[in-house]
Design a protein around this motif. Structure first.
Motif, PDB file in Angstrom:
ATOM      1  N   LYS A  78     -16.138   1.718 -30.354  1.00 22.21           N
ATOM      2  CA  LYS A  78     -15.906   0.090 -30.868  1.00 22.21           C
ATOM      3  C   LYS A  78     -17.219  -0.406 -31.343  1.00 22.21           C
ATOM      4  CE  LYS A  78     -12.094  -0.767 -27.903  1.00 22.21           C
ATOM      5  NZ  LYS A  78     -11.357  -1.860 -26.927  1.00 22.21           N
ATOM      6  N   SER A  79     -17.340  -1.552 -32.088  1.00 16.87           N
ATOM      7  CA  SER A  79     -18.139  -2.063 -32.360  1.00 16.87           C
ATOM      8  C   SER A  79     -18.864  -3.141 -31.756  1.00 16.87           C
ATOM      9  CB  SER A  79     -18.031  -2.845 -33.779  1.00 16.87           C
ATOM     10  OG  SER A  79     -17.085  -3.641 -33.673  1.00 16.87           O
ATOM     11  N   LEU A  80     -20.253  -3.647 -32.014  1.00 17.94           N
ATOM     12  CA  LEU A  80     -20.810  -4.618 -31.279  1.00 17.94           C
ATOM     13  C   LEU A  80     -19.803  -5.845 -30.998  1.00 17.94           C
ATOM     14  CD1 LEU A  80     -23.125  -5.320 -29.389  1.00 17.94           C
ATOM     15  CD2 LEU A  80     -24.398  -5.748 -31.455  1.00 17.94           C
ATOM     16  N   HIS A  81     -19.532  -6.147 -32.209  1.00 20.80           N
ATOM     17  CA  HIS A  81     -18.579  -7.488 -32.100  1.00 20.80           C
ATOM     18  C   HIS A  81     -17.564  -7.359 -31.249  1.00 20.80           C
ATOM     19  CE1 HIS A  81     -15.392  -9.860 -33.864  1.00 20.80           C
ATOM     20  NE2 HIS A  81     -16.525 -10.899 -34.095  1.00 20.80           N
ATOM     21  N   ASP A  82     -16.781  -6.086 -31.470  1.00 24.38           N
ATOM     22  CA  ASP A  82     -15.682  -5.855 -30.549  1.00 24.38           C
ATOM     23  C   ASP A  82     -15.997  -6.094 -29.016  1.00 24.38           C
ATOM     24  OD1 ASP A  82     -14.130  -5.821 -32.949  1.00 24.38           O
ATOM     25  OD2 ASP A  82     -14.185  -3.566 -32.768  1.00 24.38           O
ATOM     26  N   LEU A  83     -17.229  -5.572 -28.725  1.00 23.99           N
ATOM     27  CA  LEU A  83     -17.415  -5.591 -27.229  1.00 23.99           C
ATOM     28  C   LEU A  83     -17.828  -6.909 -26.867  1.00 23.99           C
ATOM     29  CD1 LEU A  83     -19.993  -2.484 -26.980  1.00 23.99           C
ATOM     30  CD2 LEU A  83     -17.701  -2.542 -26.192  1.00 23.99           C
ATOM     31  N   ILE A  84     -18.372  -7.848 -27.615  1.00 22.28           N
ATOM     32  CA  ILE A  84     -18.829  -9.006 -27.389  1.00 22.28           C
ATOM     33  C   ILE A  84     -17.436  -9.915 -27.088  1.00 22.28           C
ATOM     34  CG2 ILE A  84     -19.838 -11.094 -28.004  1.00 22.28           C
ATOM     35  CD1 ILE A  84     -22.056  -9.391 -29.313  1.00 22.28           C
ATOM     36  N   MET A  85     -16.644  -9.792 -27.957  1.00 18.32           N
ATOM     37  CA  MET A  85     -15.135 -10.334 -27.885  1.00 18.32           C
ATOM     38  C   MET A  85     -14.364  -9.973 -26.821  1.00 18.32           C
ATOM     39  SD  MET A  85     -15.282 -12.601 -30.504  1.00 18.32           S
ATOM     40  CE  MET A  85     -13.727 -12.956 -30.115  1.00 18.32           C
ATOM     41  N   PHE A 140     -26.081  -4.475 -24.927  1.00 17.25           N
ATOM     42  CA  PHE A 140     -26.248  -4.776 -26.204  1.00 17.25           C
ATOM     43  C   PHE A 140     -27.272  -5.011 -27.183  1.00 17.25           C
ATOM     44  CE2 PHE A 140     -22.503  -8.025 -24.528  1.00 17.25           C
ATOM     45  CZ  PHE A 140     -21.778  -7.007 -24.299  1.00 17.25           C
ATOM     46  N   GLN A 141     -28.493  -4.950 -26.430  1.00 18.39           N
ATOM     47  CA  GLN A 141     -29.721  -4.997 -27.466  1.00 18.39           C
ATOM     48  C   GLN A 141     -29.818  -3.697 -27.910  1.00 18.39           C
ATOM     49  OE1 GLN A 141     -33.138  -6.538 -25.170  1.00 18.39           O
ATOM     50  NE2 GLN A 141     -34.593  -5.993 -27.102  1.00 18.39           N
ATOM     51  N   HIS A 142     -29.530  -2.702 -27.066  1.00 14.24           N
ATOM     52  CA  HIS A 142     -29.949  -1.095 -27.324  1.00 14.24           C
ATOM     53  C   HIS A 142     -28.354  -0.602 -27.876  1.00 14.24           C
ATOM     54  CE1 HIS A 142     -33.861  -1.828 -25.916  1.00 14.24           C
ATOM     55  NE2 HIS A 142     -33.606  -2.205 -24.964  1.00 14.24           N
ATOM     56  N   TYR A 143     -27.517  -1.319 -28.307  1.00 13.46           N
ATOM     57  CA  TYR A 143     -26.103  -0.842 -28.702  1.00 13.46           C
ATOM     58  C   TYR A 143     -26.280   0.398 -29.445  1.00 13.46           C
ATOM     59  CZ  TYR A 143     -21.681  -0.333 -30.942  1.00 13.46           C
ATOM     60  OH  TYR A 143     -20.661   0.094 -31.592  1.00 13.46           O
ATOM     61  N   SER A 144     -27.265   0.399 -30.478  1.00 13.20           N
ATOM     62  CA  SER A 144     -27.347   1.510 -31.289  1.00 13.20           C
ATOM     63  C   SER A 144     -27.712   2.898 -30.806  1.00 13.20           C
ATOM     64  CB  SER A 144     -28.257   1.121 -32.761  1.00 13.20           C
ATOM     65  OG  SER A 144     -27.825  -0.057 -33.302  1.00 13.20           O
ATOM     66  N   LEU A 145     -28.681   2.666 -29.671  1.00 10.57           N
ATOM     67  CA  LEU A 145     -29.024   3.856 -29.178  1.00 10.57           C
ATOM     68  C   LEU A 145     -28.082   4.470 -28.198  1.00 10.57           C
ATOM     69  CD1 LEU A 145     -32.493   2.547 -27.726  1.00 10.57           C
ATOM     70  CD2 LEU A 145     -31.794   4.060 -29.842  1.00 10.57           C
ATOM     71  N   ALA A 171     -22.237   9.958 -29.648  1.00 11.75           N
ATOM     72  CA  ALA A 171     -21.995  10.423 -30.770  1.00 11.75           C
ATOM     73  C   ALA A 171     -22.476  11.864 -30.917  1.00 11.75           C
ATOM     74  CB  ALA A 171     -22.363   9.660 -32.068  1.00 11.75           C
ATOM     75  N   ASP A 172     -23.620  12.094 -30.487  1.00  8.71           N
ATOM     76  CA  ASP A 172     -24.564  13.352 -30.597  1.00  8.71           C
ATOM     77  C   ASP A 172     -24.573  14.166 -29.365  1.00  8.71           C
ATOM     78  OD1 ASP A 172     -25.158  12.583 -33.115  1.00  8.71           O
ATOM     79  OD2 ASP A 172     -26.937  11.681 -32.841  1.00  8.71           O
ATOM     80  N   ASN A 173     -24.425  15.357 -29.580  1.00 10.60           N
ATOM     81  CA  ASN A 173     -24.643  16.145 -28.341  1.00 10.60           C
ATOM     82  C   ASN A 173     -25.917  16.691 -28.214  1.00 10.60           C
ATOM     83  OD1 ASN A 173     -21.637  16.284 -27.649  1.00 10.60           O
ATOM     84  ND2 ASN A 173     -21.428  17.529 -29.093  1.00 10.60           N
ATOM     85  N   GLN A 174     -26.315  16.803 -27.082  1.00 11.79           N
ATOM     86  CA  GLN A 174     -27.931  17.369 -26.510  1.00 11.79           C
ATOM     87  C   GLN A 174     -28.043  18.822 -26.842  1.00 11.79           C
ATOM     88  OE1 GLN A 174     -29.210  16.875 -22.709  1.00 11.79           O
ATOM     89  NE2 GLN A 174     -31.349  17.899 -23.185  1.00 11.79           N
ATOM     90  N   PRO A 175     -28.811  19.269 -27.917  1.00 16.67           N
ATOM     91  CA  PRO A 175     -28.940  20.719 -28.245  1.00 16.67           C
ATOM     92  C   PRO A 175     -29.515  21.297 -27.150  1.00 16.67           C
ATOM     93  CG  PRO A 175     -30.879  19.674 -29.353  1.00 16.67           C
ATOM     94  CD  PRO A 175     -29.821  18.632 -28.751  1.00 16.67           C
ATOM     95  N   ASP A 176     -29.253  22.814 -26.911  1.00 16.01           N
ATOM     96  CA  ASP A 176     -29.615  23.745 -25.844  1.00 16.01           C
ATOM     97  C   ASP A 176     -30.805  24.539 -26.279  1.00 16.01           C
ATOM     98  OD1 ASP A 176     -27.515  22.633 -24.010  1.00 16.01           O
ATOM     99  OD2 ASP A 176     -26.264  24.629 -24.732  1.00 16.01           O
ATOM    100  N   GLU A 177     -31.957  24.123 -25.743  1.00 18.63           N
ATOM    101  CA  GLU A 177     -33.025  24.560 -26.312  1.00 18.63           C
ATOM    102  C   GLU A 177     -33.560  25.717 -25.018  1.00 18.63           C
ATOM    103  OE1 GLU A 177     -36.254  21.977 -26.965  1.00 18.63           O
ATOM    104  OE2 GLU A 177     -34.868  20.837 -28.473  1.00 18.63           O
TER     105      GLU A 177
END
Length: 332
Positions: free
Chosen positions: A125-132, A189-194, A200-206
């Motif tokens: 869900k987008s940031l706008h949808d979360l605020i609503m 909300f301030q760090h929504y992109s993070l 969305a991404d998976n941590q690679p196994d190193e």
């Protein structure tokens, strides 16, 4: 991130009547009492029960990490950055709302709120949808403190019969809503992109490894370094303490002269009878011709080994000079 909810359903035989709940404090109530008097749409007691909130309020932040990792099934938070970030947000949120002086019902509702916010981000869900969505959760709250079950002004049956839709966060007041909104704005909300990238991404196994080359001393037949109990230099240990091997003695007989000298049959140890005869001349039974044969054989063997050694050195030196001559010829 599914939580282990301990919500109790149904009315137990020992359940306190709702008319008496207003006379009891939070420490006197049980999980079944508060769950039975709570609305189905409310966020309270969905994840954290009353007894859990009481116990968690007594813990330090380090201890809260272990407890919340068990509640939200984040057992790999120490090596998984995604689980670690989620667990950190739960712990910091719990510590913040506890420090603001909220009651157990409001604390439980707040934990459910941030759990649903993180689930919405996971679902994309987008940031706008979360605020609503957050605004809809606060619809219906008022400045009047909703004290349930400690001192309710309106009975639970009257609230259920009201035409106004109930708010899942009705346990908060408007001033509480401003505090919570400001906290969520400065964090999730301030760090929504993070958070969006994190889900969305998976941590690679190193696998980190490094190869080392270690030099070791060559093998030796002697004891090196010297034993620790001696604590002596090797030269002193070898000269004074180390027992030298016994020197074999040659026993020459006429029969042994007829056999070829080899490394296996070159020497033989004296028997006990021969050792007892120290004054006996070993060469008394040998003739002059036999002694000459022995000396010639030993000399031929020793000289032959020297000849082979010098021949090999000369051959190596010859090849070296030939290579140098060839190089000079190519340069010219």
């Amino acid at each position: 991130m599914a939580a282990k909810s301990k919500k109790l359903k149904g009315k137990l035989s020992s359940e306190i009547p709702k008319s008496q709940l207003k006379d009891l404090s939070w420490d006197e109530l049980k999980d079944s009492d508060v769950v039975s008097s709570e609305k189905e749409s409310s966020f309270a007691w969905k994840i954290l029960s009353l007894s859990q909130v009481r116990d968690l309020k007594l813990l330090t932040p380090i201890q809260l990490m272990d407890e919340f990792s068990s509640i939200f099934e984040l057992e790999f938070w120490r090596r998984d950055w995604k689980q670690g970030a989620i667990l950190d947000y739960y712990v910091t949120g719990f510590v913040w709302i506890t420090q603001q002086g909220f009651d157990p019902r409001q604390i439980s509702a707040f934990i459910t709120l941030i759990n649903k916010l993180l689930e919405n981000i996971r679902e994309g869900k987008s940031l706008h949808d979360l605020i609503m969505w957050l605004s809809d959760c606060f619809v219906g709250i008022s400045d009047q403190t909703f004290q349930q079950p400690s001192s309710p002004d309106i009975s639970n049956e009257q609230l259920n019969q009201s035409s106004t839709p109930s708010s899942p966060l009705e346990c908060f007041k408007i001033e509480h809503a401003h505090m919570i909104t400001e906290y969520l704005s400065n964090s999730i909300f301030q760090h929504y992109s993070l958070y969006e990238i994190m889900f969305a991404d998976n941590q690679p196994d190193e696998i980190i490894c490094k190869q080392y080359t270690i030099e070791v001393p060559p093998l030796t037949a002697s004891v090196f370094p010297p034993p620790l109990d001696e604590a002596l230099p090797w030269s002193v240990y070898e000269r004074c303490l180390l027992t030298p091997p016994p020197t074999p003695l040659l026993v020459l007989t006429p029969a042994s002269l007829d056999q070829p000298l080899t490394t296996e049959r070159e020497t033989s140890f004296l028997t006990e009878d021969a050792l007892s005869k120290k004054e006996e001349d070993i060469l008394a039974n040998l003739t002059e011709e036999q002694i000459r044969i022995v000396v010639n054989r030993l000399a031929a063997q020793s000289i032959g080994e020297l000849q082979d050694t010098y021949h090999k050195k000369l051959k190596d030196r010859e090849e070296l000079y030939i290579n140098k001559i060839n190089k000079l010829a190519k340069m010219n």
